[in-house]
Design a protein around this motif. Structure first.
Motif, PDB file in Angstrom:
ATOM      1  N   ALA A   1      54.670  69.033   4.649  1.00 23.76           N
ATOM      2  CA  ALA A   1      54.464  68.644   3.251  1.00 23.76           C
ATOM      3  C   ALA A   1      54.973  67.229   3.000  1.00 23.76           C
ATOM      4  N   ILE A   2      56.089  66.870   3.619  1.00 24.17           N
ATOM      5  CA  ILE A   2      56.610  65.503   3.492  1.00 24.17           C
ATOM      6  C   ILE A   2      55.652  64.517   4.165  1.00 24.17           C
ATOM      7  N   ALA A   3      55.101  64.915   5.316  1.00 20.40           N
ATOM      8  CA  ALA A   3      54.121  64.054   6.000  1.00 20.40           C
ATOM      9  C   ALA A   3      52.910  63.806   5.109  1.00 20.40           C
ATOM     10  N   ARG A   4      52.453  64.850   4.421  1.00 18.58           N
ATOM     11  CA  ARG A   4      51.316  64.670   3.514  1.00 18.58           C
ATOM     12  C   ARG A   4      51.660  63.683   2.400  1.00 18.58           C
ATOM     13  N   ALA A   5      52.910  63.754   1.897  1.00 22.20           N
ATOM     14  CA  ALA A   5      53.322  62.812   0.852  1.00 22.20           C
ATOM     15  C   ALA A   5      53.412  61.389   1.385  1.00 22.20           C
ATOM     16  N   LEU A   6      53.723  61.235   2.672  1.00 20.87           N
ATOM     17  CA  LEU A   6      53.903  59.903   3.257  1.00 20.87           C
ATOM     18  C   LEU A   6      52.603  59.262   3.714  1.00 20.87           C
ATOM     19  N   ILE A   7      51.538  60.044   3.855  1.00 22.74           N
ATOM     20  CA  ILE A   7      50.318  59.570   4.512  1.00 22.74           C
ATOM     21  C   ILE A   7      49.708  58.360   3.801  1.00 22.74           C
ATOM     22  N   LEU A   8      49.910  58.261   2.485  1.00 25.50           N
ATOM     23  CA  LEU A   8      49.350  57.140   1.722  1.00 25.50           C
ATOM     24  C   LEU A   8      50.348  55.996   1.536  1.00 25.50           C
TER      25      LEU A   8
END
Length: 323
Positions: free
Chosen positions: A164-171
């Motif tokens: 979930a943190i990776a998804r937040a960081l992707i942008l």
């Protein structure tokens, strides 16, 4: 440090409509006149009992729900006045990590598809072209590249929160709003995730708006803290000073109720009497006065204003603050 996020006099009122009833509709004020700032690279914590408005505040800042009053300025731009296309572009710079990583991830999509979707929505990058970036950000949060072909149920709670943190960081955002991001995890896993978030903050210069009910996490992770009660900020300031010398009686009660590992440093627990008032029918004056041991006549008549105390960055909304 310059301010990245500025929230001014934010308010949110929900109207509850009674279906097939002669009784009138009623309103619930979830937020009332909330103001604060988050500087670049800073972590601001928000703490309070359940129902105090923490999650509503997060969703208003992200514009998932529209505030009733006030302004939310991100990097100088008022998000409440933007058109839909402009809001979408701005949302790439503000991301959110939710409390339950399992329900926030689509169980029918692979991790690769889940992480690639923001790149397609915001930048038009197709899945095949997005895979290198997806694998890169998975590595950044300590997950193997092979995770792209797996599904959420194949991971533990801590691993799902890393995803979930990776998804937040992707942008590559500038601000992450973490709504109870570690409360559903075991204590040892909490520490790992918090260390990960701190490392990412140092590497990327991120800012966090960190919502929690755990004062131990608050003390070790945040720079400043807002204490909320019934939709209002009742005290704010640097986290160490605020927890060592709370000035609002509600802040003191939260601090004293937190477990202390060192027996010699434990404090006498001052139990609050009464229940939290209903937001649909809040008390007059100070909303905390029915439960406050320091309440006087003025507390039931006039709501206190959040005002500066001393010259330490501390603010408190109380007619009779603690010494």
């Amino acid at each position: 440090m310059s301010d990245l996020l500025t929230v001014e006099n934010l308010g949110k009122t929900f109207t509850s409509r009674r279906f097939l009833s002669l009784r009138p509709d009623y309103q619930v004020t979830a937020l009332r006149d909330v103001s604060f700032t988050v500087a670049k690279g800073e972590t601001v914590g928000v703490v309070g009992e359940s129902g105090c408005g923490k999650s509503t505040l997060a969703r208003c800042v992200l514009d998932l729900i529209a505030p009733t009053t006030g302004a939310v300025r991100f990097d100088g731009t008022d998000l409440t006045t933007l058109a839909s296309a402009e809001k979408r572009a701005m949302r790439g710079r503000i991301q959110m990590v939710f409390q339950d990583p399992y329900s926030s991830l689509n169980s029918k999509r692979s991790i690769g598809r889940t992480l690639a979707e923001p790149l397609y929505v915001h930048k038009g990058i197709r899945y095949r072209d997005a895979l290198p970036r997806v694998r890169e950000v998975l590595g950044e949060v300590g997950m193997p590249a092979s995770a792209v072909d797996k599904y959420p149920h194949e991971f533990s709670g801590g691993q799902r929160q890393r995803i979930a943190i990776a998804r937040a960081l992707i942008l590559e955002p500038d601000l992450i709003i973490a709504d109870e991001a570690v409360s559903a995890l075991d204590v040892s896993v909490q520490a790992q995730v918090l260390l990960l978030m701190r490392r990412i903050q140092q590497e990327r210069g991120l800012s966090y708006l960190f919502i929690t009910h755990d004062l131990g996490v608050l003390r070790n992770f945040c720079d400043r803290v807002l204490v909320m009660y019934l939709g209002r900020v009742v005290e704010s300031g640097p986290v160490g000073d605020l927890l060592e010398r709370p000035r609002h009686p509600y802040t003191r009660s939260l601090r004293d109720a937190a477990p202390v590992p060192d027996v010699s440093k434990r404090r006498a627990l001052a139990l609050l009497e009464g229940e939290i008032p209903s937001p649909a029918n809040p008390p007059s004056g100070c909303p905390f006065h029915p439960r406050c041991p320091r309440a006087t006549a003025i507390c039931s008549q006039e709501a206190p204003v959040l005002a500066d105390i001393e010259d330490t960055g501390r603010r408190v909304a109380c007619h009779n603050p603690e010494e």
